[in-house]
Design a protein around this motif. Sequence first.
Motif, PDB file in Angstrom:
ATOM      1  N   ALA A   1      -8.119   2.319  -0.254  1.00 43.70           N
ATOM      2  CA  ALA A   1      -7.070   2.509   1.520  1.00 43.70           C
ATOM      3  C   ALA A   1      -6.594   3.777   1.209  1.00 43.70           C
ATOM      4  CB  ALA A   1      -6.179   1.606   2.130  1.00 43.70           C
ATOM      5  N   THR A   2      -6.046   4.859   1.617  1.00 45.24           N
ATOM      6  CA  THR A   2      -5.297   6.038   2.217  1.00 45.24           C
ATOM      7  C   THR A   2      -3.869   5.555   2.265  1.00 45.24           C
ATOM      8  OG1 THR A   2      -6.863   7.353   2.248  1.00 45.24           O
ATOM      9  CG2 THR A   2      -5.512   8.034   2.359  1.00 45.24           C
TER      10      THR A   2
ATOM     11  N   LEU B   1       0.544  -1.145  -0.115  1.00 44.50           N
ATOM     12  CA  LEU B   1      -0.100   0.127   0.533  1.00 44.50           C
ATOM     13  C   LEU B   1       0.826   1.398   0.265  1.00 44.50           C
ATOM     14  CD1 LEU B   1      -2.554   1.726   0.382  1.00 44.50           C
ATOM     15  CD2 LEU B   1      -2.284   0.736   2.792  1.00 44.50           C
ATOM     16  N   SER B   2       1.539   1.455   0.997  1.00 47.47           N
ATOM     17  CA  SER B   2       2.776   2.401   0.956  1.00 47.47           C
ATOM     18  C   SER B   2       3.869   2.723  -0.349  1.00 47.47           C
ATOM     19  CB  SER B   2       3.372   2.216   2.276  1.00 47.47           C
ATOM     20  OG  SER B   2       4.782   3.592   2.516  1.00 47.47           O
TER      21      SER B   2
ATOM     22  N   VAL C   1      -2.247  -0.462  -6.649  1.00 47.14           N
ATOM     23  CA  VAL C   1      -2.603   0.832  -7.486  1.00 47.14           C
ATOM     24  C   VAL C   1      -3.080   1.893  -6.802  1.00 47.14           C
ATOM     25  CG1 VAL C   1      -2.862   1.180  -9.925  1.00 47.14           C
ATOM     26  CG2 VAL C   1      -2.847  -1.306  -9.226  1.00 47.14           C
ATOM     27  N   THR C   2      -2.640   3.370  -7.443  1.00 48.20           N
ATOM     28  CA  THR C   2      -3.267   4.206  -6.891  1.00 48.20           C
ATOM     29  C   THR C   2      -4.529   4.255  -7.811  1.00 48.20           C
ATOM     30  OG1 THR C   2      -0.819   5.554  -6.860  1.00 48.20           O
ATOM     31  CG2 THR C   2      -2.568   6.943  -7.269  1.00 48.20           C
TER      32      THR C   2
ATOM     33  N   LYS D   1      -5.017   8.238  -3.008  1.00 46.73           N
ATOM     34  CA  LYS D   1      -5.957   6.679  -2.216  1.00 46.73           C
ATOM     35  C   LYS D   1      -5.592   5.587  -3.047  1.00 46.73           C
ATOM     36  CE  LYS D   1     -10.639   5.683  -2.534  1.00 46.73           C
ATOM     37  NZ  LYS D   1     -12.304   6.738  -2.596  1.00 46.73           N
ATOM     38  N   ARG D   2      -4.720   4.406  -2.737  1.00 48.76           N
ATOM     39  CA  ARG D   2      -4.961   3.182  -3.448  1.00 48.76           C
ATOM     40  C   ARG D   2      -5.731   1.864  -3.363  1.00 48.76           C
ATOM     41  NH1 ARG D   2       0.388   2.861  -5.194  1.00 48.76           N
ATOM     42  NH2 ARG D   2       0.837   0.834  -4.120  1.00 48.76           N
TER      43      ARG D   2
END
Length: 238
Positions: free
Chosen positions: A123-124, A99-100, A146-147, A131-132
């Motif tokens: 999620a952010t 996510l990061s 993915v963004t 936001k991904r």
Amino acid sequence: DILRSKVARALKARAAAEKWSKEELLKSLDKDEDGSVSASDFTAACQACTDLEITTESAEQLFKHLDYDSEGKLSAETLETLTKTYYRVAAESILTAELSVAEAGGIRRLEISELLEELEPPATDEASGLKRVKAIALRDGSTGWVTIAGNETAIFLEETLPFVTLVAPWQLTKEVGAMSELAKDLPAGEVVEILDYTAKEENGQSRIRVRTTTTPSVIGYLPGPVCDPASLLRYMMR
């Protein structure tokens, strides 16, 4: 189709709030447990979603849109497809392992017009504020983050529906095998809905299970991968 997307998200949100599995969500819709859902049950389920404002008329119109064969009921397969969320790649993006953004290792580059299925709600990334979404690429089954959109005006993913258009005539088969019995000859321009993209022949070749949107609808298999912009399928907005 905007309504369809809103209903899909509302049903998934209700399942999350109730801590239902996908199977339990579908069971909650199928009141008489006959493997299908009536118009009244579908409308009641939509109106039971606390974060969805929908009139009886709108719910009934959506039901008719989903009931391709005018049978007065929706199958479990149709409902399962309804509750999936898909994205079209709108700008070249990188599928990453985490996510990061700062810690993410690149898995592969996503091409414009590829189709992704959401695996987890967006999620952010707290560090970047982006936001991904965790998703699977239908082209090859690659899974990662993915963004959705950049901090400015850049849009990388656009929510879409799993409909594609044949760009050439093709034969729809009844079973997974390419040499199985013919289900229907499909002309160029035929619109089909993706039901499942995980099927494989014995030789490992991927196949996709689709349903035609003409009446009466026909379910069968077409060759994959389906997300290649150069393949026999072209993604479309409905």
